[in-house]
Design a protein around this motif. Structure first.
Motif, PDB file in Angstrom:
ATOM      1  N   ARG A 182       0.831  -1.225   0.000  1.00  0.00           N
ATOM      2  CA  ARG A 182       0.000   0.000   0.000  1.00  0.00           C
ATOM      3  C   ARG A 182       0.859   1.265   0.000  1.00  0.00           C
ATOM      4  O   ARG A 182       0.460   2.278  -0.556  1.00  0.00           O
ATOM      5  CB  ARG A 182      -0.958  -0.023   1.192  1.00  0.00           C
ATOM      6  N   ILE A 183       2.033   1.184   0.642  1.00  0.00           N
ATOM      7  CA  ILE A 183       2.928   2.357   0.592  1.00  0.00           C
ATOM      8  C   ILE A 183       3.391   2.565  -0.843  1.00  0.00           C
ATOM      9  O   ILE A 183       3.455   3.703  -1.341  1.00  0.00           O
ATOM     10  CB  ILE A 183       4.145   2.174   1.537  1.00  0.00           C
ATOM     11  N   ILE A 184       3.684   1.462  -1.533  1.00  0.00           N
ATOM     12  CA  ILE A 184       4.125   1.586  -2.919  1.00  0.00           C
ATOM     13  C   ILE A 184       2.990   2.168  -3.773  1.00  0.00           C
ATOM     14  O   ILE A 184       3.203   3.067  -4.599  1.00  0.00           O
ATOM     15  CB  ILE A 184       4.615   0.226  -3.454  1.00  0.00           C
ATOM     16  N   ALA A 185       1.777   1.682  -3.520  1.00  0.00           N
ATOM     17  CA  ALA A 185       0.625   2.226  -4.246  1.00  0.00           C
ATOM     18  C   ALA A 185       0.521   3.729  -4.002  1.00  0.00           C
ATOM     19  O   ALA A 185       0.310   4.525  -4.927  1.00  0.00           O
ATOM     20  CB  ALA A 185      -0.663   1.533  -3.789  1.00  0.00           C
ATOM     21  N   LEU A 186       0.715   4.099  -2.749  1.00  0.00           N
ATOM     22  CA  LEU A 186       0.643   5.518  -2.387  1.00  0.00           C
ATOM     23  C   LEU A 186       1.744   6.302  -3.095  1.00  0.00           C
ATOM     24  O   LEU A 186       1.511   7.407  -3.606  1.00  0.00           O
ATOM     25  CB  LEU A 186       0.799   5.650  -0.858  1.00  0.00           C
ATOM     26  N   THR A 187       2.925   5.711  -3.166  1.00  0.00           N
ATOM     27  CA  THR A 187       4.045   6.380  -3.837  1.00  0.00           C
ATOM     28  C   THR A 187       3.711   6.645  -5.299  1.00  0.00           C
ATOM     29  O   THR A 187       4.034   7.707  -5.836  1.00  0.00           O
ATOM     30  CB  THR A 187       5.326   5.529  -3.729  1.00  0.00           C
TER      31      THR A 187
ATOM     32  N   LEU B 189       0.743   7.103  -6.508  1.00  0.00           N
ATOM     33  CA  LEU B 189      -0.245   8.199  -6.524  1.00  0.00           C
ATOM     34  C   LEU B 189       0.472   9.543  -6.395  1.00  0.00           C
ATOM     35  O   LEU B 189       0.191  10.494  -7.129  1.00  0.00           O
ATOM     36  CB  LEU B 189      -1.242   8.004  -5.372  1.00  0.00           C
TER      37      LEU B 189
ATOM     38  N   PHE C 183      -5.857   3.908   4.792  1.00  0.00           N
ATOM     39  CA  PHE C 183      -5.619   3.084   3.609  1.00  0.00           C
ATOM     40  C   PHE C 183      -4.341   2.268   3.770  1.00  0.00           C
ATOM     41  O   PHE C 183      -4.348   1.050   3.621  1.00  0.00           O
ATOM     42  CB  PHE C 183      -5.537   3.997   2.373  1.00  0.00           C
ATOM     43  N   VAL C 184      -3.252   2.938   4.138  1.00  0.00           N
ATOM     44  CA  VAL C 184      -1.983   2.225   4.275  1.00  0.00           C
ATOM     45  C   VAL C 184      -2.039   1.274   5.465  1.00  0.00           C
ATOM     46  O   VAL C 184      -1.503   0.165   5.430  1.00  0.00           O
ATOM     47  CB  VAL C 184      -0.816   3.222   4.424  1.00  0.00           C
TER      48      VAL C 184
ATOM     49  N   THR D  53       8.641   8.232   2.126  1.00  0.00           N
ATOM     50  CA  THR D  53       8.021   6.923   1.865  1.00  0.00           C
ATOM     51  C   THR D  53       9.067   5.809   1.937  1.00  0.00           C
ATOM     52  O   THR D  53       8.770   4.699   2.358  1.00  0.00           O
ATOM     53  CB  THR D  53       7.321   6.906   0.485  1.00  0.00           C
TER      54      THR D  53
ATOM     55  N   ALA E 142       9.372   5.068   5.416  1.00  0.00           N
ATOM     56  CA  ALA E 142       8.195   4.306   5.842  1.00  0.00           C
ATOM     57  C   ALA E 142       8.369   2.824   5.523  1.00  0.00           C
ATOM     58  O   ALA E 142       8.033   1.957   6.335  1.00  0.00           O
ATOM     59  CB  ALA E 142       6.944   4.843   5.150  1.00  0.00           C
ATOM     60  N   ARG E 143       8.908   2.569   4.332  1.00  0.00           N
ATOM     61  CA  ARG E 143       9.066   1.167   3.931  1.00  0.00           C
ATOM     62  C   ARG E 143      10.190   0.481   4.712  1.00  0.00           C
ATOM     63  O   ARG E 143      10.202  -0.734   4.875  1.00  0.00           O
ATOM     64  CB  ARG E 143       9.352   1.080   2.435  1.00  0.00           C
TER      65      ARG E 143
ATOM     66  N   VAL F 207       4.655   7.556   7.006  1.00  0.00           N
ATOM     67  CA  VAL F 207       3.627   7.773   5.972  1.00  0.00           C
ATOM     68  C   VAL F 207       2.831   9.028   6.303  1.00  0.00           C
ATOM     69  O   VAL F 207       2.574   9.879   5.430  1.00  0.00           O
ATOM     70  CB  VAL F 207       2.685   6.548   5.877  1.00  0.00           C
TER      71      VAL F 207
ATOM     72  N   PHE G 288       3.083  16.084   1.460  1.00  0.00           N
ATOM     73  CA  PHE G 288       2.650  15.892   0.078  1.00  0.00           C
ATOM     74  C   PHE G 288       1.298  16.537  -0.209  1.00  0.00           C
ATOM     75  O   PHE G 288       1.129  17.271  -1.172  1.00  0.00           O
ATOM     76  CB  PHE G 288       2.594  14.393  -0.271  1.00  0.00           C
TER      77      PHE G 288
END
Lengths: 647, 367
Positions: A19-24, A26, B177-178, B293, B296-297, B309, B316
């Protein structure tokens, strides 16, 4: 560094990663969209938006150029520009707008200010843009506003140049007037803007390009509320050039005074150059009315005036020349050898032609008469015969050659050409053949014939100078504002007609007789110190039955004849040629003669004749033996005629 | 707290330098926006902004050294203080232009809604710090964070400050969401939000509606509500590729732009530094957010990851909405450009948040 680290294997957040990648993604998409938008605005739309930014901040203010001045031949100003005061108001500067406006209206004695402000507001006036609340204040109003300045925050006086005609109606038809440009003018003149002044008539119109100059401009930077911050660029205006006219102010004034309140026109030319020395048309108008805006009522009054004050009769009035046309008959007939100085006709007071009687103005007739006396006494019967023998077409050819029936080319609008009829002309115009009887009317300057006063002045000048038709000009010189000549206008010969010296002498000596002989029809125009040559004329206004002529000074004025007189002087070295018409004046010699005399008197007072003896010098007598008073002195029997009677 | 050598080795210089670079761009923009052509004097606003940057750098460093895991236990306390300040604003706040947003502390006009952004992130992350059940969080499990977010959102809307309320909601949505919200719940929420939009329209103030209308068609009222959008676009577009040069932007200098030091600071900057400058600024944000991000990862725990995030999200979304608004892509809402707009509260909050990012990165090797 991070990639190689052992911690990667034991990352605690594997479930979050997708989901973080998806957010990235976006985030990347949105930032990319933003970058594209910026590219669109800053690169693609840059030019357009730059212009909008400049339009936001730059106001262009035009500086209209000062209009050139007009001077007479002796550099005396005729037209200048004077300050005119307008009351302007910046509503933002008035803390209590309603009260200030009330006070302003009270002080001015006019109540248009509130409405002007409202109108300006409706038209989207930018903030701090002044509104003109009252135009052309009189002196009293200016003083009142000045003294009550403190009660009127936001109100100020604005000075505008306004055209000023120093002598009011004097030479108004020649000088013309200015007015605001019309929408129609704006469409064809790219240099003009709304509210600009433009020459509308006369010299102001014809010489617009010279007088106007080039307007300058200022680019002013304003802020978002429209306040002026600084001047970015200035193009200075170039004032218009001044015009030195050929007109002599004194001569013009004398001419107009002599015409007085009668309707008529006078043109005085220098026969050696074609320069217009005076040009008058009455009734006149005051061009100052137009400067800065004429009211609708004033305009209506001018255009509906039955005496047509706006018409320049000197070039727009086409009148039958009457007996002045007999000079053309004589030149034509003598030149074409239809006539010799000795040819004589018998005048019993009229003649029959085609079953009709054509009368001479003198009921009792002139007896046996030749060309010299026929001109002096203006015998109609003599010229009926001449006309008949010449034929209309030969007569027309000479008249045309002398410049009649066509525009002189003077630099004024709406000049009329007049009419010199011929058989061809009649066919073109009416699809009818020419009747020989009509030639008789033409021969005495009636019927279809029509000429303008300027054309007749040119005719007088031609006889004076020996047949040279100079282009009539009323501008002698154009000077820049500091007085250095920019352009001078030398005489222009437009055409030349060959007239045999003998013929000229014959005609001139007869014209001298018209003025100087006791039986001449223009004795009233005689001068003591200068020998004047002239010819009177009386133009019929209504086509009355021949023989039922209305006596001058009788009957309603509108039916009375027009009075003509054309002359030049001095006869040996002519320096002035004049033509004058007095509408409904009656007899040419007594109505128009004194006007011409007054003009000539003034002219010779200022320009004294050489060898001012008043008599013809021996030299000129030798050169022109025909020019002699003695020719006429034995005809004293006609003496009682010329002062009191019609021609 | 233990200051390990490894930890110092992993001090995040990327976040640190981009943050300071953005602050400098902001300082320059504020200087230009307040520059008066007549006096050639530095406005006191610039001095204050410089001071706040200094304070912000100190706070950022402090936050970096502070163990972020402790924030978990302070979440409610921080949230409560922020709520208290928001209530104080509603009661005793200073109002400008019809909205109450500040508490005047003398040296600082504190804007609690800036703190609210951090407080909401913290409290939502706190709620989501545990692993969600299989299939993700259900709607009823999200009730507590929903209520916790709704209170500050309500208070902020009351000010009224539509922009901040929007940011609070969007950042919450991002975190949820995340954090693993159930897909079906998410779909239901989106449908519900779309359906609720007309009702929301009903509650908008007239000027807010006007802004929305004029966003759709700026020319509908070029002198009124659409004016700001048009003038901002003109400012940005007239900058061209390389800009008009510092202090040369006429749109800002002559006051055609509204809110030049805060909401429309981007237009001031873009007018003077052009497309090149815009790309530089956008690039700095991109680096900061990408780094956020990435952190975050790679965070060592779920709490740290979600916190990263949240912080990246705040930066952002504010950037996207602020620039989107200035370039006419989004309706006009009062949102500051993080780290660039003038304002002590915003600057300090954002720099502290950046410090939290560094803190999370520094501690990812510590077990």
């Amino acid at each position: 560094m991070a990639r190689l680290s052992p911690a990667r294997k034991t990352r605690p957040v594997p479930r979050l990663e997708p989901r973080i990648i998806a957010l990235t993604f976006l985030v990347g998409a949105i930032l990319t969209a933003t970058a594209i938008r910026l590219y669109y605005l800053q690169i693609i739309k840059h030019h357009e938006l730059s212009q909008l930014a400049d339009r936001n901040r730059i106001r262009i203010q035009r500086l209209p150029a000062l209009r050139g001045l007009v001077y007479d031949v002796h550099h005396r100003p005729l037209v200048d520009t004077r300050p005119s005061f307008d009351a302007v108001m910046v509503p933002e500067d008035a803390p209590d707008l309603g009260r200030t406006v009330n006070r302003l209206e009270q002080l001015l004695g006019e109540d248009g200010a509130a409405k002007r402000l409202e109108d300006a507001q409706e038209q989207g006036r930018p903030e701090f843009e002044p509104v003109t609340v009252e135009e052309r204040l009189n002196w009293q109003q200016v003083v009142t506003l000045e003294t009550h300045q403190l009660e009127l925050p936001g109100v100020s006086l604005q000075v505008n140049p306004q055209r000023h005609y120093i002598y009011g109606p004097l030479a108004s038809h020649l000088l013309g007037y200015v007015g605001e440009v019309t929408m129609k003018d704006l469409a064809r003149l790219p240099d003009y803007r709304m509210g600009d002044e433009i020459g509308k008539f006369g010299l102001e119109r014809a010489w617009e390009g010279t007088l106007r100059g080039d307007s300058g401009g200022q680019e002013i930077e304003v802020d978002a509320v429209g306040r002026r911050l600084r001047m970015l660029r200035e193009i200075p205006e170039r004032p218009g050039d001044s015009i030195i006219m050929t007109i002599d102010l004194d001569l013009q004034r004398v001419a107009e005074e002599a015409i007085g309140n009668r309707a008529g026109a006078l043109v005085a030319l220098d026969p050696n150059t074609g320069y217009v020395l005076a040009l008058a048309s009455h009734p006149a108008f005051d061009p100052n009315l137009f400067a800065g805006g004429i009211t609708a009522a004033q305009w209506r009054a001018l255009v509906t005036d039955p005496t047509h004050p706006l018409e320049n009769r000197a070039i727009q009035g086409a009148y039958p020349p009457g007996s002045t046309f007999k000079i053309v008959d004589s030149i034509a007939a003598l030149s074409d050898r239809v006539l010799t100085p000795q040819t004589a006709y018998y005048c019993p007071g009229g003649m029959y032609y085609g079953g009709r009687e054509y009368r001479c103005w003198r009921k009792q007739g002139h007896g046996t008469i030749s060309v010299h006396r026929a001109i002096i006494e203006s015998c109609d019967v003599f010229f009926y015969n001449v006309g008949q023998r010449l034929g209309v077409d030969r007569l027309a050819a000479w008249a045309h050659a002398l410049g009649l029936g066509q525009k002189t080319g003077i630099e004024l609008d709406n000049e009329r050409s007049g009419v010199i009829p011929s058989s061809q002309w009649k066919w073109r115009r009416y699809r009818e053949r020419w009747y020989p009887a009509e030639t008789l009317s033409v021969a005495i300057g009636q019927g279809y014939v029509a000429v303008t006063p300027l054309q007749l002045a040119e005719l007088a000048a031609e006889i004076a100078n020996g047949g040279i038709f100079y282009q009539p000009q009323f501008v002698k010189e154009v000077d820049s504002i500091d007085g250095t000549p920019v352009k001078v206008f030398p005489p222009i010969i437009r055409s030349r007609v060959h007239i045999a010296p003998a013929v000229l002498d014959q005609v001139r000596s007869a014209m001298v007789g018209v003025v100087n002989a006791p039986n001449g029809t223009a004795h009233a125009a005689r001068l003591d110190n200068v020998i004047v040559a002239g010819k009177t004329g009386t133009a019929q206004v209504i086509k009355e039955a021949q023989g039922v002529r209305v006596k001058e000074n009788e009957g309603p004025e509108k039916y009375r004849d027009h009075a003509w007189f054309m002359a030049f002087a001095p006869v040996d070295h002519p320096r002035i040629a004049v033509a004058c018409i007095i509408e409904h004046g009656g007899h040419g010699g007594s109505a128009a003669g004194p006007v011409v005399k007054a003009v000539m008197q003034e002219f010779f007072m200022k320009n004294p004749p050489q060898g001012s003896s008043g008599q013809i010098t021996q030299e000129s007598r030798d050169k022109r033996p025909a020019v002699a008073l003695s020719d006429d002195t034995d005809r004293n029997d006609m003496h009682e005629q010329f002062d009191t009677q019609t021609e | 707290m233990a200051l390990d050598r490894r930890m110092l080795l992993h001090f995040d210089w990327t976040v640190f330098t981009t943050t300071i670079a953005l602050g400098s761009v902001g300082l320059l923009s504020v200087l230009s926006a307040t520059w008066s052509g007549e006096h050639h004097a530095i406005d006191p606003l610039v001095v204050r902004q410089l001071i706040w940057i200094g304070v912000g750098v100190v706070l950022m460093t402090a936050a970096a050294l502070f163990d972020y895991r402790a924030l978990n236990s302070y979440a409610y306390a921080f949230y409560a203080v922020t709520l208290g300040l928001l209530i104080l604003v509603a009661v005793a706040g200073q109002s400008t232009g019809g909205s109450r947003r500040w508490i005047n502390l003398g040296f600082l006009k504190l804007e609690p809604s800036e703190l609210a952004k951090l407080a909401v992130v913290l409290v939502v992350v706190h709620c989501l710090r545990e692993e969600p059940p299989r299939g993700g969080w259900r709607a009823h499990q999200m009730l507590l964070p929903a209520v916790l977010v709704a209170i500050p959102v309500g208070l902020v809307l009351k000010q009224p400050d539509l922009g901040t309320a929007l940011i609070l909601l969007i950042i919450t949505a991002t975190l949820v969401f995340v954090g693993g919200l159930n897909w079906r719940t998410m779909a239901a929420l989106i449908i519900g939000a779309v359906m609720a939009a007309p009702i929301g329209w009903h509650y908008l103030k007239p000027y807010q509606r006007e802004r929305l209308v004029s966003f759709v068609n700026p020319q509908s009222d070029p002198l009124g509500a659409g004016y700001h959008i048009i003038q901002s676009e003109i400012a940005i577009g007239s900058g061209g590729a390389w800009g008009k040069g510092i202090f040369q932007g006429t749109q800002a200098r002559l006051n055609f732009l509204p809110e030049q030091t805060t909401d429309f600071i981007f237009a001031v900057y873009a007018e003077e530094f052009g497309f090149a400058g815009s790309m530089l600024l956008l690039g700095l944000y991109a680096v900061l957010i990408a780094r956020g991000t990435w952190i975050a990862r790679h965070a060592r725990d779920r709490f740290g990851s979600l916190l990263a995030v949240g912080v990246s999200g705040i930066i952002f979304w504010q950037v996207a909405i602020n620039i989107g608004m200035a370039t006419g892509m989004l309706p006009v809402v009062g949102i500051t450009l993080p780290l660039v707009s003038y304002g002590g509260s915003s600057l300090i909050a954002m720099m502290a948040a950046a410090g939290v990012l560094i803190s999370i990165n520094m501690r990812r090797y510590l077990f």
